[in-house]
Design a protein around this motif. Sequence first.
Motif, PDB file in Angstrom:
ATOM      1  N   LEU A 104      -4.575  12.484  43.841  1.00 54.61           N
ATOM      2  CA  LEU A 104      -3.916  11.342  43.212  1.00 54.61           C
ATOM      3  C   LEU A 104      -2.536  11.098  43.801  1.00 54.61           C
ATOM      4  O   LEU A 104      -2.129   9.956  44.031  1.00 54.61           O
ATOM      5  CB  LEU A 104      -3.806  11.585  41.703  1.00 54.61           C
ATOM      6  N   LEU A 105      -1.825  12.171  44.098  1.00 52.11           N
ATOM      7  CA  LEU A 105      -0.473  12.060  44.646  1.00 52.11           C
ATOM      8  C   LEU A 105      -0.467  11.881  46.159  1.00 52.11           C
ATOM      9  O   LEU A 105       0.587  11.667  46.755  1.00 52.11           O
ATOM     10  CB  LEU A 105       0.347  13.298  44.270  1.00 52.11           C
ATOM     11  N   GLY A 106      -1.646  11.981  46.786  1.00 49.84           N
ATOM     12  CA  GLY A 106      -1.734  11.818  48.229  1.00 49.84           C
ATOM     13  C   GLY A 106      -1.084  12.959  48.996  1.00 49.84           C
ATOM     14  O   GLY A 106      -0.547  12.753  50.083  1.00 49.84           O
ATOM     15  N   LEU A 107      -1.136  14.141  48.423  1.00 46.49           N
ATOM     16  CA  LEU A 107      -0.542  15.306  49.084  1.00 46.49           C
ATOM     17  C   LEU A 107      -1.525  15.933  50.058  1.00 46.49           C
ATOM     18  O   LEU A 107      -2.738  15.874  49.856  1.00 46.49           O
ATOM     19  CB  LEU A 107      -0.126  16.344  48.040  1.00 46.49           C
ATOM     20  N   ASP A 108      -0.979  16.573  51.083  1.00 49.90           N
ATOM     21  CA  ASP A 108      -1.785  17.294  52.059  1.00 49.90           C
ATOM     22  C   ASP A 108      -1.826  18.766  51.639  1.00 49.90           C
ATOM     23  O   ASP A 108      -0.789  19.435  51.649  1.00 49.90           O
ATOM     24  CB  ASP A 108      -1.150  17.150  53.450  1.00 49.90           C
ATOM     25  N   PRO A 109      -3.013  19.277  51.242  1.00 45.07           N
ATOM     26  CA  PRO A 109      -3.096  20.674  50.785  1.00 45.07           C
ATOM     27  C   PRO A 109      -2.560  21.683  51.802  1.00 45.07           C
ATOM     28  O   PRO A 109      -1.895  22.647  51.421  1.00 45.07           O
ATOM     29  CB  PRO A 109      -4.588  20.881  50.540  1.00 45.07           C
ATOM     30  N   ALA A 110      -2.807  21.460  53.089  1.00 53.15           N
ATOM     31  CA  ALA A 110      -2.314  22.389  54.111  1.00 53.15           C
ATOM     32  C   ALA A 110      -0.789  22.405  54.129  1.00 53.15           C
ATOM     33  O   ALA A 110      -0.169  23.464  54.261  1.00 53.15           O
ATOM     34  CB  ALA A 110      -2.864  22.017  55.478  1.00 53.15           C
ATOM     35  N   ALA A 111      -0.189  21.226  53.989  1.00 53.61           N
ATOM     36  CA  ALA A 111       1.273  21.146  53.965  1.00 53.61           C
ATOM     37  C   ALA A 111       1.829  21.862  52.733  1.00 53.61           C
ATOM     38  O   ALA A 111       2.882  22.505  52.800  1.00 53.61           O
ATOM     39  CB  ALA A 111       1.728  19.692  53.981  1.00 53.61           C
ATOM     40  N   LEU A 112       1.116  21.777  51.611  1.00 54.86           N
ATOM     41  CA  LEU A 112       1.554  22.488  50.408  1.00 54.86           C
ATOM     42  C   LEU A 112       1.536  23.993  50.629  1.00 54.86           C
ATOM     43  O   LEU A 112       2.463  24.699  50.239  1.00 54.86           O
ATOM     44  CB  LEU A 112       0.652  22.136  49.221  1.00 54.86           C
ATOM     45  N   LEU A 113       0.479  24.487  51.258  1.00 58.43           N
ATOM     46  CA  LEU A 113       0.379  25.919  51.518  1.00 58.43           C
ATOM     47  C   LEU A 113       1.459  26.368  52.492  1.00 58.43           C
ATOM     48  O   LEU A 113       2.057  27.438  52.317  1.00 58.43           O
ATOM     49  CB  LEU A 113      -1.014  26.278  52.050  1.00 58.43           C
TER      50      LEU A 113
END
Length: 118
Positions: A104-113
């Motif tokens: 929903l927020l358009g976040l990149d999971p890899a970038a979060l990690l």
Amino acid sequence: MTALSNEDSPVYIRLRGTIAAGILRGDFRAGDQLPSVRALAAEHGANPLTVAKAYQSFQDEGYVEVRRGVGMFVLPGAAERLRVSERETFVSQQWPRIRAYIELLGLDPAALLDRESA
């Protein structure tokens, strides 16, 4: 102490999460005595009956045993079985909501990690 529950959860669920995190981290190992109901209630500003309900869930699931007149003790293998149970709960209940929120927020999971490890 980090808990394994949401702050919006009922108090006994939050207390259960706090205790579970302690067992999983090794704060409470097999054979260790858990804090008394009154001590944990005082530490968290909770009603002793609420703490007793959280402890009862651990007893019902076979993670702890009550020694009458002495206290509650972590059973051998509790941490391993609890870890399996908590993983299943996370994957089936928490992860779908987290994943949907990330999308929903358009976040990149890899970038979060990567951000967490920096």
